[in-house]
Design a protein around this motif. Sequence first.
Motif, PDB file in Angstrom:
ATOM      1  N   THR A   1      39.556  37.223  44.275  1.00  0.00           N
ATOM      2  CA  THR A   1      39.711  38.421  45.093  1.00  0.00           C
ATOM      3  C   THR A   1      39.544  39.632  44.203  1.00  0.00           C
ATOM      4  O   THR A   1      40.132  39.709  43.111  1.00  0.00           O
ATOM      5  CB  THR A   1      41.090  38.459  45.771  1.00  0.00           C
ATOM      6  OG1 THR A   1      41.286  37.256  46.531  1.00  0.00           O
ATOM      7  CG2 THR A   1      41.207  39.662  46.696  1.00  0.00           C
TER       8      THR A   1
ATOM      9  N   GLY B   1      40.065  41.869  39.260  1.00  0.00           N
ATOM     10  CA  GLY B   1      40.674  41.216  40.406  1.00  0.00           C
ATOM     11  C   GLY B   1      41.642  40.116  40.007  1.00  0.00           C
ATOM     12  O   GLY B   1      42.348  40.198  38.996  1.00  0.00           O
TER      13      GLY B   1
ATOM     14  N   GLU C   1      46.395  34.768  56.431  1.00  0.00           N
ATOM     15  CA  GLU C   1      45.980  34.874  55.034  1.00  0.00           C
ATOM     16  C   GLU C   1      46.115  33.535  54.323  1.00  0.00           C
ATOM     17  O   GLU C   1      45.214  33.115  53.582  1.00  0.00           O
ATOM     18  CB  GLU C   1      46.852  35.930  54.344  1.00  0.00           C
ATOM     19  CG  GLU C   1      46.433  36.268  52.933  1.00  0.00           C
ATOM     20  CD  GLU C   1      45.194  37.141  52.867  1.00  0.00           C
ATOM     21  OE1 GLU C   1      44.629  37.261  51.773  1.00  0.00           O
ATOM     22  OE2 GLU C   1      44.795  37.677  53.922  1.00  0.00           O
TER      23      GLU C   1
ATOM     24  N   ASP D   1      40.282  45.704  44.489  1.00  0.00           N
ATOM     25  CA  ASP D   1      40.494  46.582  45.646  1.00  0.00           C
ATOM     26  C   ASP D   1      40.602  45.785  46.946  1.00  0.00           C
ATOM     27  O   ASP D   1      40.649  46.367  48.032  1.00  0.00           O
ATOM     28  CB  ASP D   1      39.374  47.612  45.757  1.00  0.00           C
ATOM     29  CG  ASP D   1      37.992  46.969  45.855  1.00  0.00           C
ATOM     30  OD1 ASP D   1      37.901  45.715  45.945  1.00  0.00           O
ATOM     31  OD2 ASP D   1      36.995  47.705  45.840  1.00  0.00           O
ATOM     32  N   ASP D   2      40.647  44.457  46.861  1.00  0.00           N
ATOM     33  CA  ASP D   2      40.809  43.557  48.011  1.00  0.00           C
ATOM     34  C   ASP D   2      39.663  43.666  49.018  1.00  0.00           C
ATOM     35  O   ASP D   2      39.808  43.300  50.185  1.00  0.00           O
ATOM     36  CB  ASP D   2      42.143  43.824  48.716  1.00  0.00           C
ATOM     37  CG  ASP D   2      42.538  42.674  49.627  1.00  0.00           C
ATOM     38  OD1 ASP D   2      42.264  41.518  49.273  1.00  0.00           O
ATOM     39  OD2 ASP D   2      43.094  42.932  50.718  1.00  0.00           O
ATOM     40  N   LYS D   3      38.493  44.139  48.557  1.00  0.00           N
ATOM     41  CA  LYS D   3      37.368  44.270  49.478  1.00  0.00           C
ATOM     42  C   LYS D   3      36.426  43.059  49.435  1.00  0.00           C
ATOM     43  O   LYS D   3      35.653  42.860  50.375  1.00  0.00           O
ATOM     44  CB  LYS D   3      36.574  45.541  49.162  1.00  0.00           C
ATOM     45  CG  LYS D   3      37.291  46.825  49.545  1.00  0.00           C
ATOM     46  CD  LYS D   3      36.391  48.037  49.364  1.00  0.00           C
ATOM     47  CE  LYS D   3      37.075  49.297  49.862  1.00  0.00           C
ATOM     48  NZ  LYS D   3      36.190  50.499  49.713  1.00  0.00           N
TER      49      LYS D   3
ATOM     50  N   ARG E   1      35.903  38.782  48.435  1.00  0.00           N
ATOM     51  CA  ARG E   1      36.586  37.518  48.181  1.00  0.00           C
ATOM     52  C   ARG E   1      35.555  36.400  48.173  1.00  0.00           C
ATOM     53  O   ARG E   1      34.673  36.344  49.027  1.00  0.00           O
ATOM     54  CB  ARG E   1      37.649  37.260  49.241  1.00  0.00           C
ATOM     55  CG  ARG E   1      38.419  35.967  49.047  1.00  0.00           C
ATOM     56  CD  ARG E   1      39.577  35.887  50.028  1.00  0.00           C
ATOM     57  NE  ARG E   1      40.555  36.951  49.771  1.00  0.00           N
ATOM     58  CZ  ARG E   1      41.601  37.199  50.549  1.00  0.00           C
ATOM     59  NH1 ARG E   1      41.802  36.476  51.638  1.00  0.00           N
ATOM     60  NH2 ARG E   1      42.436  38.175  50.239  1.00  0.00           N
TER      61      ARG E   1
END
Length: 737
Positions: A683, A645, A61, A686-688, A690
Motif C-alpha cells: 500500500t 508505503g 478492508e 498516501d493510501d492511493k 495498492r
Amino acid sequence: MKAFVKAALFAGAAWSAVPALAQAQVAAEEPGLVEELVVTARRREESLKDVPVAVTALSGERLAATGAVDLTTLQQSTPNTTVQVARGSNSTLISFIRGVGQQDPLWGFEPGVGLYIDDVYIARPQGAVLDIFDIERVEVLRGPQGTLYGRNTIGGAIKYVTAKIEGEPELKLKGQVGSYDQRDIVASAKGRVNDYVGVGLTWASFNRDGFGKNIVTGAEHYDKDVTAARATLEFTPTEDLFFRLAGDIVTDRSNPRHGHRELPTLNVLGQPVPGGEVLDDVYDTRAGSGDHNFVEARGVSFLGEWNVNDVITLKSISAYRAGETEGTIDFDAEQAPYLDIPARYNDHQFTQELQLLYSGDRLQGVFGVYYLNATAAGAFDTVLGQLNTTTATAGHVDTESWSVFGDVSYDVTEQLSLSVGGRYTRDEKTGQVYRQNFTGLKSPLFGNNLAVPGLLRSNFTSSDTYEKFTPRVSASYEISPDLTGYVSYSQGFKSGGFDMRADQILTPDSADGYQPEKVQSYEGGLKGYFFDRRLTLNTAVFYAKYEDQQVTIQTPVGTSIASQVLNVGKSHMYGLEVEGSAVLADSLTANFSLGYIKAEFDEYQAFNPATGQTEDFADSRVFQNTPDWNGSVNLTYTHDLGDNGSIAFIPSASYRSSFNMFEVPSILDQDGYWLVDASVVWTSADDKYRVGLHGRNLTDEEYRIGGYNFPGGLFGNSVTAYYGPPRTVTLSLEAKF
C-alpha cells in the motif's frame, strides 16, 4: 441442560487457555490496540463487546486484504457456519448456522438463514452468492434472530452492509488477473456533490475460464461470467433528515455447473456402460444436457430516516426485488440423458418496514412493523432417457406476511442491562402444484410439443396460514470496563409451505403442505479486552431445541421419484464458539476462531415408500452441512517502508472436520480438510495505490461442497459431486483518484 453445562465447561477451558497463550506472546513494550468493531446486530450502532448476541463482523478492508472472493469466504472464519454455492449452480446460496439452514433452493422452500443487504431481506437464494466489493462490512449473527429480523432467521442472519457516502468525490479502479485466465474489473465513483447530495456508482465484471472442461461439448466447466452494478443517491436536506435510494443488479452467464461422477455409469439392467468410467479430474464432466445458463437478480430500495429529537429516530425501508433463472442440471453427468433436469425459476418481492428507535440515558429500544408480498415460481422436467419418459413439474407460491416487533434494553445499574423483545408474525401462503408424466425426452414446458401426455400426478391449489410469537430475553453484566458477560433465551420461526415437487399418487397427503419449524435457544457468552486492549476475545456457549424440522426427502420409487418435504420431528444442538484478535507485536496481529457443535436427532418421523409406513429413523439420520469442529487462524505482518508505503504478509489456515451432505450418510460425505491461503499486499504511503498477490487453497485440497445421490441403473447410477475451488493465484491492482 447437562449438554449445556458441558459446552460451558469447554468455553471455560478456552477462556483459561487462550489468554494464557496471548500473555506469553504479546510484547510488553509500546502496546497497540485491537480494532473496536461497531455493529448493527440490534438495528442500532453498538460496540461488538456490548451486544448480547454471537456476532462475527468482518470489515470490507480485511476481506479485501485477504483476497476474499464472495460470501462463501465467510465459512472459513465464522464459527459453526456453512456458506456455499448450491449444487448444480454458480450463484445460488446455501447457508447453515449451528445446524439450521436450507440445502434445497427450490422455489417456495424458505431459507433457514436470513440474508440482508442494507437491512433489506433477500427472500430467494438464487443470485445471492454476492461478490465482495465496495462494502463496509459483513456481519454474521448466529442463533435465532426472530425478534428484530424475524423472517426465516431461525438459524441466524448474514448482513451485507454498504457504507454511507462521505467526503470528497473519489474514483477507484481495481483490476485482477490470475489463474484460469481470471480477469476482473471493478470501477466505482462516489462522493458528496454538495452539502446535501451524495452519489455512488459501481460497476464490476468477473470473468474466469473453467477449472475443468465438459469433454462432451468442449465448454468451460466451473467458469465465471458475472457482471454487477450498484447505484446510490443520498440526500441530506437537514442534519435530522437522511434519504437513500439504491439499486443493484447482478447477471450471471457462467456455464451450467454440472457434477463429477463419483461411481461408474450403469444402465437400466445394472450393467456398466462403456465409457462411463469415473473421470480423473474432479472438475471435468461428461454432461450432455446443454451449456445454457442465465441468472439475474435485481432490486431497488428507499431508506428514509428522521431524527425527531435527541432520543427518537424514525425509519422507513421500502424495497422491491426480482430475479430469473434459466438453466439445466445434469444429475448423471453423462452425455446420455439418464437423469437430466432442465429448469427455470422466477420470483419477485415487495417489502416495507417501519421502525421507531429510542435511545435514552438508561432505556434503548427498537419498535416496528414489517410487510412482505412475494411470489416464487418455476418449472422443471425430470428426464429419464433410458425409459424415454419425462415428469413435468411446475407451480408457484404466493406469500403475504406481516409482523410487529419490539426490543427494549434497560440499564438497571451501570453494570447490569436487561433486554426483552418479541415479534408476532403471520404468513398467508397459497401454493399451486402441477406434475404430470409424458412419453418423450422433455415435456411441452421445455419445448417438446410432441411429448405424449400420461398420468397426471398432481394438480392442486392449497392455502394455509402460519402465525407465531417469538420472544427474546437477555441480561448483560459489565464485569469491568473491558469485560462483559451475557445470557439469553430466544426463539426462531420458519414458515410452513407446500412441496413444489409434491406427488399426490405416491404421497397423497403432500397437498396438505408442511408446518413451520421452531427453535428455542439458550446462550451465554463473555466478550472483552485484555492486556491493555491488545487482545479481544468473544465466546459463546449454546443449547438449542429444534422442533418440526423441515427436511426434503427424494426417494427413488419404481420409475419415479417420491419427493416429500416433511416435519420430521425433534432434535437438539449444543456447542461453543470462540473468536478474537490479538496484537502479538507492533507489526504482527492475529485473528482466530473456533467452533464446536454436537447436533443429534431425537425423533425423525418419515414415510417409507418401500413399506408404506411412517417410521422413526432418528438412530440412522445425521445433520447435514454441520461439521463438529471448525476453526481458523490468520496472521498479519506489516512492515513500514517509510515514503514507499507499507507491505503486509497475511497467511491463514482454516479447518473443517468431516460432515454429511444429507441426513442419510453416503459416499458423498466429506472428510475433514484444511485450506491454506496467503496474501502479500503493498500500500502506498498516501493510501492511493495498492498491489496484492493472493493465493487461495495453496495445498490444492480437493473437497466436496455438494452432490446428488441417485444410485441404481434406472437413474444411470447418478452419484455426482461438486467441488470447492482448486489452488488459485490472483494479482490485484487498485488505484484511487
